[in-house]
Enzyme design. Sequence first.
Site, mmCIF file in Angstrom:
data_model
loop_
_atom_site.group_PDB
_atom_site.id
_atom_site.type_symbol
_atom_site.label_atom_id
_atom_site.label_comp_id
_atom_site.label_asym_id
_atom_site.label_seq_id
_atom_site.Cartn_x
_atom_site.Cartn_y
_atom_site.Cartn_z
ATOM 1 C CB CYS A 114 -9.473 4.381 -8.238
ATOM 2 S SG CYS A 114 -7.699 4.146 -8.094
ATOM 3 C CG HIS A 252 -11.541 1.753 -5.281
ATOM 4 N ND1 HIS A 252 -10.880 0.875 -6.114
ATOM 5 C CD2 HIS A 252 -10.644 2.729 -4.960
ATOM 6 C CE1 HIS A 252 -9.644 1.310 -6.293
ATOM 7 N NE2 HIS A 252 -9.473 2.421 -5.597
ATOM 8 C CG ASN A 282 -5.967 1.006 -5.660
ATOM 9 O OD1 ASN A 282 -6.691 0.673 -6.595
ATOM 10 N ND2 ASN A 282 -5.924 2.234 -5.191
HETATM 11 N N1 ACO Z 1 6.796 1.905 4.455
HETATM 12 C C1 ACO Z 1 7.234 2.482 5.578
HETATM 13 N N2 ACO Z 1 7.008 3.762 5.892
HETATM 14 C C2 ACO Z 1 6.284 4.477 5.014
HETATM 15 C C3 ACO Z 1 5.806 3.942 3.813
HETATM 16 C C4 ACO Z 1 6.089 2.592 3.548
HETATM 17 N N3 ACO Z 1 5.665 1.980 2.433
HETATM 18 N N4 ACO Z 1 5.132 4.898 3.154
HETATM 19 C C5 ACO Z 1 5.185 6.001 3.918
HETATM 20 N N5 ACO Z 1 5.895 5.754 5.024
HETATM 21 C C6 ACO Z 1 6.222 6.644 6.126
HETATM 22 C C7 ACO Z 1 6.111 8.090 5.751
HETATM 23 O O1 ACO Z 1 7.290 8.518 5.086
HETATM 24 C C8 ACO Z 1 5.935 8.748 7.084
HETATM 25 O O2 ACO Z 1 7.187 8.858 7.699
HETATM 26 P P1 ACO Z 1 7.543 10.197 8.556
HETATM 27 O O3 ACO Z 1 6.532 10.220 9.642
HETATM 28 O O4 ACO Z 1 8.921 9.908 9.010
HETATM 29 O O5 ACO Z 1 7.408 11.309 7.598
HETATM 30 C C9 ACO Z 1 5.129 7.706 7.868
HETATM 31 O O6 ACO Z 1 5.273 6.467 7.165
HETATM 32 C C10 ACO Z 1 3.654 8.036 7.962
HETATM 33 O O7 ACO Z 1 3.220 8.398 6.654
HETATM 34 P P2 ACO Z 1 1.742 8.814 6.384
HETATM 35 O O8 ACO Z 1 1.624 9.277 4.971
HETATM 36 O O9 ACO Z 1 1.273 9.714 7.488
HETATM 37 O O10 ACO Z 1 1.029 7.408 6.553
HETATM 38 P P3 ACO Z 1 -0.512 7.110 6.497
HETATM 39 O O11 ACO Z 1 -0.958 6.477 7.743
HETATM 40 O O12 ACO Z 1 -1.281 8.300 5.980
HETATM 41 O O13 ACO Z 1 -0.576 5.979 5.387
HETATM 42 C C11 ACO Z 1 -1.097 5.724 3.075
HETATM 43 C C12 ACO Z 1 -0.109 6.258 4.092
HETATM 44 C C13 ACO Z 1 -1.228 4.228 3.264
HETATM 45 C C14 ACO Z 1 -0.604 6.019 1.667
HETATM 46 C C15 ACO Z 1 -2.476 6.408 3.301
HETATM 47 O O14 ACO Z 1 -2.316 7.809 3.372
HETATM 48 C C16 ACO Z 1 -3.451 6.075 2.245
HETATM 49 O O15 ACO Z 1 -3.864 4.957 2.086
HETATM 50 N N6 ACO Z 1 -3.927 7.069 1.482
HETATM 51 C C17 ACO Z 1 -4.852 6.846 0.426
HETATM 52 C C18 ACO Z 1 -4.094 6.565 -0.794
HETATM 53 C C19 ACO Z 1 -4.800 5.674 -1.770
HETATM 54 O O16 ACO Z 1 -5.504 4.761 -1.433
HETATM 55 N N7 ACO Z 1 -4.570 5.974 -3.036
HETATM 56 C C20 ACO Z 1 -5.038 5.157 -4.082
HETATM 57 C C21 ACO Z 1 -5.752 5.887 -5.119
HETATM 58 S S1 ACO Z 1 -7.144 6.757 -4.538
HETATM 59 C C22 ACO Z 1 -8.161 5.586 -4.054
HETATM 60 O O17 ACO Z 1 -8.061 4.532 -4.555
HETATM 61 C C23 ACO Z 1 -9.155 5.884 -2.999
#
Ligand code: ACO
Length: 325
Positions: A114, A252, A282
């Site tokens: 990214c 980004h 993304n």
């Molecule tokens: N739909 C429904 N529920 C979901 C989903 C989904 N698509 N994905 C995860 N969950 C659930 C999880 O299983 C978890 O359930 P649990 O509590 O029963 O275990 C719950 O939702 C909460 O999950 P978290 O991981 O705590 O959710 P969070 O608020 O952290 O959001 C996310 C997750 C959106 C992936 C976030 O962590 C994020 O954006 N991280 C950065 C990732 C990213 O952007 N990566 C791209 C590459 S790096 C970059 O570009 C910067």
Amino acid sequence: MRRSLMLGCGSYLPEKILTNDDLAKIVDTTGEWIEQRTGIKKRHMAAAGEKTSDMATAAANKALAMAGLKGSDIDAIFLATTTPDNTFPATAVTVQDNIGMGGKGFAMDLQAVCSGFIYALATADNFIKAGQVNRALVIGAEHFTNLLDWTDRTTCVLFGDGAGAVVLEAGNDGKGTKADRGILSTHLHSEGAYRNLLYVDGGPSSTKTTGVVKMNGKEVFRHAVTRMSEAILEAMHENDVDASEVKWLVPHQANKRIIDATAEKLNLSPDQVVVTVAEHGNTSAASIPLALSVAVNDGRIQRGDLILMEAMGGGLTWGAALARW
Ligand code: ACO
């Protein structure tokens, strides 16, 4: 002082759209969950047979048109991608052929996931400043949906396909101050100890397969806000620029919450931030030039505006660039 002037930009998104509701039919998720946690409403998917080089070429041709140049005017292509057409040759050489550069100059791929566009921009800028290149195409292009595990709701809802490009040209009238047009500075970082936070579980020298994305979302989120803020501050300090002088943050586009948290940390108002993640998710290395093209084409970014670009990606890699459009 020799500077890399940004002459034009362009972008391309494939026709096919996958909405959050479409994804809710594939994995256990809801449109509300995706939008609330990420800001993403939809993403685009390349058509069958549509390759990274096709998307890159479409974006490059638009950037060339804005710059008033032809492919044969370009000396070098720096193409950031995690999803090359083939393991080799570099996807950039296909673009070189597609845009009609012939055997002129050179074309290379760069891989920083990214952060790829910032890495490619920095590389092009340094080639230009060294006097080795006069006109460069910097492209970010991704067929990221081919790297997704469509049974993993924690990753497959986040990414999309697309491409963006910028044309750079050497200019010699810079005074060496922050009032100059063009790229003022670039800042690159990586820390390999964190490579397991976000990676693809395949590759030619390991599994001989392409693999799919694996991610520790919470940790990536935490690092993203910290690292991108640090890189932005580095760029601002190096150029003696404060938040009020920055006209636009072009970040980004990974997650609206990451963008908001980063902007808040730096006292940048939401009005100064270009956000397009809702429209395409993304798109990895393509996301910054995609957002830049939207804001240039809708008239928000004007000639002479100071723009800050930043990214973080797998590796971990991160970086920033400060430029006067
Ligand atoms: N739909 C429904 N529920 C979901 C989903 C989904 N698509 N994905 C995860 N969950 C659930 C999880 O299983 C978890 O359930 P649990 O509590 O029963 O275990 C719950 O939702 C909460 O999950 P978290 O991981 O705590 O959710 P969070 O608020 O952290 O959001 C996310 C997750 C959106 C992936 C976030 O962590 C994020 O954006 N991280 C950065 C990732 C990213 O952007 N990566 C791209 C590459 S790096 C970059 O570009 C910067």
